[in-house]
Scaffold this active site. Structure first.
Site, PDB file in Angstrom:
ATOM      1  N   THR A 131     112.312 114.468 -30.616  1.00  0.00           N
ATOM      2  CA  THR A 131     113.445 113.551 -30.790  1.00  0.00           C
ATOM      3  C   THR A 131     114.678 114.255 -31.368  1.00  0.00           C
ATOM      4  O   THR A 131     115.706 113.611 -31.597  1.00  0.00           O
ATOM      5  CB  THR A 131     113.073 112.406 -31.765  1.00  0.00           C
ATOM      6  OG1 THR A 131     112.674 113.013 -33.000  1.00  0.00           O
ATOM      7  CG2 THR A 131     111.960 111.533 -31.223  1.00  0.00           C
ATOM      8  N   LYS A 132     114.580 115.548 -31.623  1.00  0.00           N
ATOM      9  CA  LYS A 132     115.661 116.225 -32.339  1.00  0.00           C
ATOM     10  C   LYS A 132     116.808 116.625 -31.394  1.00  0.00           C
ATOM     11  O   LYS A 132     116.731 116.440 -30.194  1.00  0.00           O
ATOM     12  CB  LYS A 132     115.096 117.442 -33.077  1.00  0.00           C
ATOM     13  CG  LYS A 132     114.094 117.050 -34.167  1.00  0.00           C
ATOM     14  CD  LYS A 132     114.726 116.179 -35.228  1.00  0.00           C
ATOM     15  CE  LYS A 132     113.890 115.978 -36.464  1.00  0.00           C
ATOM     16  NZ  LYS A 132     112.732 115.099 -36.324  1.00  0.00           N
ATOM     17  N   ASN A 133     117.866 117.204 -31.994  1.00  0.00           N
ATOM     18  CA  ASN A 133     119.089 117.452 -31.216  1.00  0.00           C
ATOM     19  C   ASN A 133     118.878 118.470 -30.108  1.00  0.00           C
ATOM     20  O   ASN A 133     119.477 118.362 -29.041  1.00  0.00           O
ATOM     21  CB  ASN A 133     120.223 117.882 -32.141  1.00  0.00           C
ATOM     22  CG  ASN A 133     120.607 116.769 -33.098  1.00  0.00           C
ATOM     23  OD1 ASN A 133     120.103 115.647 -32.982  1.00  0.00           O
ATOM     24  ND2 ASN A 133     121.487 117.056 -34.033  1.00  0.00           N
TER      25      ASN A 133
END
Ligand code: PLP
Length: 399
Positions: free
Chosen positions: A190-192
């Site tokens: 879910t990270k950038n």
């Protein structure tokens, strides 16, 4: 009022779904064809690329930010009885890493407008057992690093930055993760930018980076991963009881290409963030304050506050209503002292950290992935407006 959901069920908008493009798919396939799936040249390249992007002196890739935090805590040589101060508004991994290193976590409440740890509260928690401060740049908004660095110098404390949300974050022109001894990044789905599971430790000095490298692969001497390479068999020496925390080339193959799009993705999330701010300005929910001057916000999370007193709807009802509109949402986070393990072990109570408790009980994270289409963003806005329609108007900034 329409009762049919904003989106159909087969178009459920998954919260935090990453943008995956052809370049990384092809690199993963090519990596599989080389037969070298484990730690190898692609990991080394990803480490160099991240170090360059973050202007960091040293970088060591690992298989999660949790591992990065754990190894950083070990590398500063924590002993039983040592105390490490962190925020109650974080993922449990931050606190667990302190515990697994044998030290005692101590919480300092957040500032209610930024959701970041409050340096005044930190100073109040410093004792002669305090060894380190672990700021978390919440949602990608930088902590007050001038104040935290001053505390770290004044009281001779180590600084380990949890940069799980903060790949793009900057404070007065300096990259988050480079202020103290270690900075820990996450490339979780879910990270950038993502590698599936994955993390990185940024280190200020070479010796610390070497220690992390050794600990991340069983405690084997540096470069043990090359032992099966075409340079001929190399013996390794185990010099410490380490861990199996190394990143694989398969993961780095994804990260190398994701990193090339980090700025493009950041711009897209900034655009979505601004659209949400504008759309929600007159609603009865709390919306994020603007980024502070001389900082760069990473726009990792867009969090609203749904306080039943002003909206007429409870946060959990709001969460369920968003799901009924087929829009995935998140909670970042219930404050750490809400969880039974910490209550039982440390006697913590949510009321002792009132700002984090209030945020944790009201917060909702809306989708802000760079993958969202304009229609997705419009659907999120329409769903929020629809659900709050029965509530009372008047926007408030987080304060
Ligand atoms: C603030 C924070 N710290 C640490 C972590 C742990 O990251 P990882 O999943 O890469 O171990 C996360 C993950 O969500 C996080 O949000």
């Amino acid at each position: 009022m329409s009762t049919s959901p904003i989106r159909s069920k087969d178009r459920f908008l998954i919260f935090g779904s990453p943008a995956i493009e052809d370049a990384e798919i092809e690199e993963v396939v090519a990596t599989m064809r080389t037969g070298w799936l484990g730690t190898g040249p692609k990991v080394a390249q990803f480490e160099r690329d991240i170090a360059r992007y973050k202007s960091a002196s040293h970088s060591v890739a690992v298989n999660s930010c949790t591992a990065a935090l754990h190894l950083s805590m070990l590398a500063i040589g924590l002993k039983e009885g040592d105390e490490v101060i962190t925020t109650p508004m974080t993922f449990c991994a931050t606190v667990n890493a302190i515990i697994h290193a044998g030290a005692t976590p101590v919480l300092a409440d957040i500032d209610h407008s930024t959701f970041n740890i409050d340096p005044v509260k930190v100073e109040a928690k410093i004792t002669n057992r305090t060894r380190a401060i672990v700021p978390v740049h919440f949602a990608g908004r930088p902590c007050d690093m001038d104040a935290l660095c001053a505390l770290s110098r004044r009281y001779n404390l180590k600084l380990i930055e949890d940069c799980a949300h903060a790949i793009e974050t900057e404070y007065r022109g300096q990259h988050a993760g480079t202020f103290g001894d270690f900075g820990c990044l996450s490339f979780y789905v879910t990270k950038n930018i993502v590698t599936g599971e994955g993390g990185m430790v940024l280190a200020t000095n070479e010796e610390d980076a070497g220690r992390i490298k050794v600990l991340s692969l069983h405690g084997m001497s540096k470069d043990a991963w090359k032992r099966f390479s075409d340079e001929g068999y190399k013996h390794y020496a185990v010099i410490q009881a380490g861990f199996k925390y190394n990143m694989m080339d398969l993961q780095a193959a994804i990260g190398i290409h994701q990193l090339q799009r980090v700025e493009e993705y950041w711009l897209r999330r900034q655009q979505i963030w601004r659209q949400y701010n504008e759309a929600f300005a007159d609603l009865s929910i709390g919306i994020p304050i603007d980024p502070e001057p001389e900082t760069r916000h990473a726009y990792h999370l867009y969090t609203i506050l749904v306080d039943e007193k002003s909206t007429g709807i409870s946060r959990d009802t709001f969460l369920n209503s968003m799901a009924a509109e087929h829009i995935g949402v998140g909670v970042h986070y219930l404050s750490v002292p809400e969880h039974p393990y910490y209550q039982e072990r440390f006697g913590w109570r949510p009321e002792q950290y009132p700002h984090a408790m209030h945020v944790g009980r009201c917060t909702v994270s809306l989708p802000i992935s760079a993958k969202l289409t304009d229609d997705d963003v419009s659907d999120v806005i329409a769903a929020v407006v629809k659900i709050l329609r029965s509530g009372r108007p008047h926007a408030t900034r987080h304060s």
